[in-house]
Write an enzyme that holds these catalytic residues in place. Structure first.
Site, PDB file in Angstrom:
ATOM      1  N   ARG A 191       0.934  -1.126  -0.170  1.00  0.00           N
ATOM      2  CA  ARG A 191       0.041   0.143   0.093  1.00  0.00           C
ATOM      3  C   ARG A 191       0.836   1.317  -0.150  1.00  0.00           C
ATOM      4  O   ARG A 191       0.502   2.408  -0.694  1.00  0.00           O
ATOM      5  CB  ARG A 191      -0.900  -0.002   1.241  1.00  0.00           C
ATOM      6  CG  ARG A 191      -1.935  -1.018   1.185  1.00  0.00           C
ATOM      7  CD  ARG A 191      -2.713  -1.168   2.331  1.00  0.00           C
ATOM      8  NE  ARG A 191      -3.890  -1.918   2.160  1.00  0.00           N
ATOM      9  CZ  ARG A 191      -5.017  -2.458   3.084  1.00  0.00           C
ATOM     10  NH1 ARG A 191      -4.842  -1.727   4.217  1.00  0.00           N
ATOM     11  NH2 ARG A 191      -5.737  -3.123   2.633  1.00  0.00           N
TER      12      ARG A 191
ATOM     13  N   ARG B 207       1.408  -1.657   7.003  1.00  0.00           N
ATOM     14  CA  ARG B 207       0.566  -2.969   7.340  1.00  0.00           C
ATOM     15  C   ARG B 207       0.142  -3.233   6.050  1.00  0.00           C
ATOM     16  O   ARG B 207      -0.347  -2.559   5.073  1.00  0.00           O
ATOM     17  CB  ARG B 207      -0.779  -2.381   8.242  1.00  0.00           C
ATOM     18  CG  ARG B 207      -1.704  -3.724   8.210  1.00  0.00           C
ATOM     19  CD  ARG B 207      -2.812  -3.340   9.390  1.00  0.00           C
ATOM     20  NE  ARG B 207      -3.832  -2.423   8.643  1.00  0.00           N
ATOM     21  CZ  ARG B 207      -4.406  -2.519   7.410  1.00  0.00           C
ATOM     22  NH1 ARG B 207      -4.414  -3.947   7.050  1.00  0.00           N
ATOM     23  NH2 ARG B 207      -5.506  -1.760   7.286  1.00  0.00           N
TER      24      ARG B 207
ATOM     25  N   SER C  17      -5.094  -6.367   9.288  1.00  0.00           N
ATOM     26  CA  SER C  17      -5.613  -5.636  10.487  1.00  0.00           C
ATOM     27  C   SER C  17      -6.830  -6.343  11.151  1.00  0.00           C
ATOM     28  O   SER C  17      -6.843  -6.350  12.564  1.00  0.00           O
ATOM     29  CB  SER C  17      -6.199  -4.277  10.245  1.00  0.00           C
ATOM     30  OG  SER C  17      -7.285  -4.291   9.237  1.00  0.00           O
ATOM     31  N   LEU C  18      -7.563  -7.065  10.396  1.00  0.00           N
ATOM     32  CA  LEU C  18      -8.753  -7.878  10.965  1.00  0.00           C
ATOM     33  C   LEU C  18      -8.120  -8.943  11.978  1.00  0.00           C
ATOM     34  O   LEU C  18      -8.362  -9.269  12.891  1.00  0.00           O
ATOM     35  CB  LEU C  18      -9.720  -8.280   9.984  1.00  0.00           C
ATOM     36  CG  LEU C  18     -10.523  -7.464   9.205  1.00  0.00           C
ATOM     37  CD1 LEU C  18     -11.338  -8.125   8.106  1.00  0.00           C
ATOM     38  CD2 LEU C  18     -11.523  -6.676  10.153  1.00  0.00           C
TER      39      LEU C  18
END
Lengths: 247, 637
Positions: free
Chosen positions: B330, B435, B440-441
């Site tokens: 990202r 990240r 994240s989940l």
């Protein structure tokens, strides 16, 4: 863009409420409904008036927090959308918009467009789950689920708990909400085991919370932002009958 | 401030097993003597609260929402990673660990990252047991897809609503315990202070948002699972009410704040379309599995995308990063997009976007397959923009998204304040400086379901319960009085500028000067601007009404006061770190090709800031050591 807004103002559950009229000509068609209210509130505050209380959080149609009646329809005229996904371009210059809270005995009003929907949480608390403790569980692929079954379970599980179904129903029934959770779980092998007990408990909770009965009008399905099907209610009724009377 | 990471001895693969084996237990009959407060009901908070209640502890849960199900975990779209290797494509716990550590640009702890990968498979097993309807293949087996920064398919998903479905699982577990009377839920309660007893977290002070009363709650341990603070940039992918207040108030009481400036900009958000916009909607990264990102090769090209021939399109990610292409991580994908937009190749009405094109995928797989994979995302895109993405490419742009920074925690997720645990996005721990998608989940769930139950019980077993004494009660009274005073002083300003307007101004400073790219002179300007904004805030803030009623403006103002101070710390942190790593890109530190240049000799540490007084912080460092993997220059070429 110019809009005339007739908005329900009610300071507290004890006081009487009424529609109050506001008119502005500086709205932008690209604004969402909550953005329109933010804009109006800024000007109300500057004029020394109490801003309109309304709830809205994710503003992308998934948290289920926003929701009120727009021109008599829960979440407004756009099919499959929440209020926050409804933009002013859905209306014409000069239109009048009537905004009022979701009305149901089980959703007591807090202030203006805000209502208390915690009755939904109470329905989930009596059975809207699979009774498994957290932590290590058997290998995920040891439970095979057909592609279509998983898709169907997802369709039911997509409910965002906004309460539009209750608000649209002349009986203020929570059947679509309850049935969606029942079917999400009953479709899956791991959820089938408790299905009978679950339907009895959740339907009872729904009644105790003051929601009305379902007479299969279907308004709930039309306003549901996630397009949850009325078929879920038929399946719930069948499961309830079977759990109670065995046929 | 003492920073002891307390990482267990032994080889990487055995650290977590050894930790669990050495953790102390409490007899089931005695657990009800201990009370735990959990703040936040997203994935990390709900999962932790349900787990602790199942074990038999007294649990009280707090949320500012009207229902636990509203927490912003609900909005995560694309998926959750797990090293199951169902695809036989070379995945393993080791590879997932390596991908995550490298994705974070070697600015996370090896031991934490390894544990995240190690626990990932169990999470999928547990979510399936809870009834999470993950996508399935026709044979009934679980389906996977790819995400950025990796070359395997390890992402599990439930259409484009994976966060919602995982949160439903955690929420249902939470409500099950609530229904059984094993935990107490306080909705519409916002935490405004952390109580300490002899340096140990002993409770919280909240404002009841429905009637304005200030209430205190005592406990033997406090868990903050209050999410991220990307909303500080105002226009972000976060929900309107996401805030840093709980962690910031804990920070002011002594909890170290780690890596505050590491905020991820998500490359596939919708661009800003107008001046009244309050948020930017995310389009899941999973779309990059099938969508190709491009801009026209000519500047200011006004032609419709469909009329631009293939040879006049610049698929810049495929060109610059041939081995990862559209699935570059990202931070890299976002900077590459910004580079094209700034150089005049941007598209869309405000020329602030790039194309995400599904033309080739539609030709290859057909419309029905694409609809099954991304139908709800295409629908959402059409609702917001009015554009049909089956016919025309999507317009996307980078937007503030996830905070890698947060309160500093040790290996057991406890902050430097004894008894204060911090879970999920609110802590700093596992993602380093960037990240990876779908982690994240995973982190929120692993923290709540698999780590906190062991580390919280271990802490309580070693430290015991705290006696309720007159001193504790007077301490709580004093804090309540102080909170009341703070609220009154905000209300008494009676100025002309709303909290929202101040927030927009703060967001603009941060986007322009401390966003995807940072540079010393700009950062120094930003700091001055934030200080000036702060001064104006306390002179000209407008809040109608009183503190003893439903008052959204008062809530926003309190959160913004904290955001302004955090904003200053973010800039200070970005100034101090003279290197580029992950999401933190300092113009002064780049390679000739414009890639980030890390400085391992001087900055191989986590920056942890101690609060001294407003706008004054002291830096501490937790050195990072790498035994299993040697840090290398990140290459996705």
């Amino acid at each position: 863009m110019e809009l005339k807004l007739k908005i329900w103002r009610q300071n507290s559950p004890e006081e009487k409420g009424s529609f109050k009229e506001y008119q502005r000509s500086d709205f932008d068609p690209a604004m969402s409904i909550p953005e329109m209210l933010d804009h109006l509130n800024l000007h109300l505050m500057r004029a020394g008036e109490r801003p309109i209380s309304f709830e809205s959080d994710c503003r992308e149609g998934i948290c289920g927090q926003c929701g009120f009646m727009i021109n008599g329809q829960a979440h407004g005229p756009e099919k499959g959308s929440t209020a926050c996904q409804t933009h002013l371009r859905s209306f014409k210059d000069g239109d009048t918009l009537w905004l009022e809270p979701f009305r149901a005995r089980a959703f007591p009003l807090k202030r203006d467009l805000m209502v208390d929907r915690s009755a939904f949480d109470d329905i989930i608390a009596v059975g809207g789950f699979i009774s498994v403790d957290t932590g290590p569980a058997p290998e995920a692929n040891s439970i095979l689920i057909a592609h279509q079954t998983a898709e169907d379970a997802f369709d039911a599980a997509a409910c965002i708990g906004c309460g539009a179904c209750v608000a649209a129903c002349p009986n203020a029934s929570a059947s679509l909400f309850t049935a969606a959770k029942l079917n999400h779980l009953a479709l899956l092998p791991q959820g089938k085991i408790e299905a009978q007990e679950r339907v009895l408990q959740m339907v009872e909770a729904m009644d105790l919370k003051g929601f009305g009965a379902c007479s299969l009008i279907g308004a709930c399905e039309l306003v549901c932002p996630q397009g949850i099907s009325l078929d879920n209610i038929a399946k719930m009724n069948g499961a309830y009958r079977k759990a109670n009377w065995g046929f | 401030m003492r920073l002891q990471a307390k990482i267990p001895e032994g080889p990487l693969e055995q650290k977590w097993t050894r930790y669990k084996a050495a953790a102390k237990l409490i007899n089931p009959a005695n657990r009800a003597k201990y009370k735990i407060i959990v703040v936040g009901t997203g994935l990390a908070g709900s999962s932790c609260a349900a787990s602790m209640a199942e074990l038999g502890f007294q649990v009280e849960v707090f949320s500012f929402h009207d229902s636990p199900r509203r927490a912003h975990s609900v909005a995560a779209q694309g998926g959750v990673n797990a090293a199951k290797d169902y695809k036989n494509d070379g995945d393993s716990v080791w590879r997932m660990f390596h991908d995550t550590l490298k994705g974070g640009d070697f600015r996370a702890r090896e031991a934490n990252v390894y544990r995240l990968a190690e626990c990932s498979a169990s999470l999928i097993d547990q979510a399936v047991a809870q009834g999470v309807p993950f996508a399935r293949e026709y044979g009934g087996y679980l389906s996977n897809r790819s995400f950025g920064g990796v070359q395997v398919s390890r992402t599990f998903y439930a259409r484009g609503q994976t966060g919602q479905q995982l949160l439903q699982g955690a929420y249902q577990s939470l409500m099950r315990q609530s229904g059984l009377g094993k935990l107490k839920l306080h909705t519409r309660h916002e935490m405004l202070d952390l109580l300490l007893h002899k340096g140990r977290a002993s409770g919280i002070v909240c404002r009841n948002l429905d009637n304005g009363s200030i209430e205190s709650f005592e406990a033997d341990a406090v868990v903050l699972a209050t999410g991220g603070y990307g909303k500080i940039y105002y226009l972000s992918t976060l929900a309107m009410n996401c805030n840093a207040t709980a962690i910031w108030r804990a920070h002011k009481k002594g909890a170290g704040f780690a890596a505050p400036s590491w905020t991820q900009f998500h490359p596939t958000s919708l661009p800003q379309m107008g001046s009244h916009q309050s948020k930017l909607t995310l389009m899941s990264e999973s779309l990059r599995n099938d969508g190709r990102i491009w801009v026209p090769k000519a500047k200011n090209d006004q032609r419709l995308p469909g009329t631009i021939p293939e040879e006049e399109r610049d698929y810049y990610l495929e060109r610059r990063y041939p081995s990862y292409g559209n699935l570059a991580p990202r931070d890299i994908a976002s900077r590459a997009a910004l580079d094209r937009i700034e150089k005049g190749y941007g598209v869309g009405p405000m020329q602030n976007a790039v194309y995400l094109d599904f033309k080739d995928a539609l030709e290859k797989h057909g419309r029905e397959t694409i609809r099954q994979r991304y139908g709800n995302l295409f629908g959402m895109y059409q609702k917001i923009t009015g554009i049909n993405a089956y016919e025309q490419p999507m317009l996307i742009a980078p937007a503030a998204h996830f905070s890698m920074g947060g309160l500093w925690v040790d290996y057991g997720l406890m902050s430097n304040l004894e008894g204060l645990f911090v879970l999920g996005e609110a802590n700093f721990s596992d993602h380093g400086a960037n990240r990876l998608g779908a982690n994240s989940l995973l982190q929120a769930c692993v923290d709540g379901y698999f780590i906190a139950p062991h580390s919280l019980m271990d802490f309580l077993a070693r430290s015991g319960a705290i006696e309720i004494t007159a001193e504790r009660q007077s301490n709580a009274q004093a804090s309540k009085a102080q909170i009341e005073d703070q609220l009154q002083s905000l209300l008494s300003i009676k100025g002309k500028t709303s909290a929202e307007e101040f927030h927009q101004a703060l967001g603009k400073i941060l986007y322009e000067k401390c966003g995807l790219r940072r540079e010393r002179e700009n950062l120094e300007h930003a700091l001055k601007e934030i200080e000036a904004l702060r001064e104006r805030f306390y002179q000209d803030l407008m809040i109608p009404g009183t503190a003893k009623e439903i008052n959204f403006e008062l809530e926003k103002a309190g959160r913004l006061a904290d955001y302004i101070d955090l904003g200053a710390l973010i800039v200070q942190d970005a100034l101090q770190r003279e290197e580029s790593c992950g999401a933190h890109f300092r113009e002064e530190h780049q390679t000739e090709e414009g890639e980030a240049r890390r400085n391992d000799a001087d900055f191989q540490y986590v920056s942890v800031w101690e609060y001294l007084k407003p706008l004054t912080y002291q830096l501490h460092a937790e050195p990072l050591t790498f035994d299993a993997v040697q840090p290398s220059q990140r290459s996705y070429k």
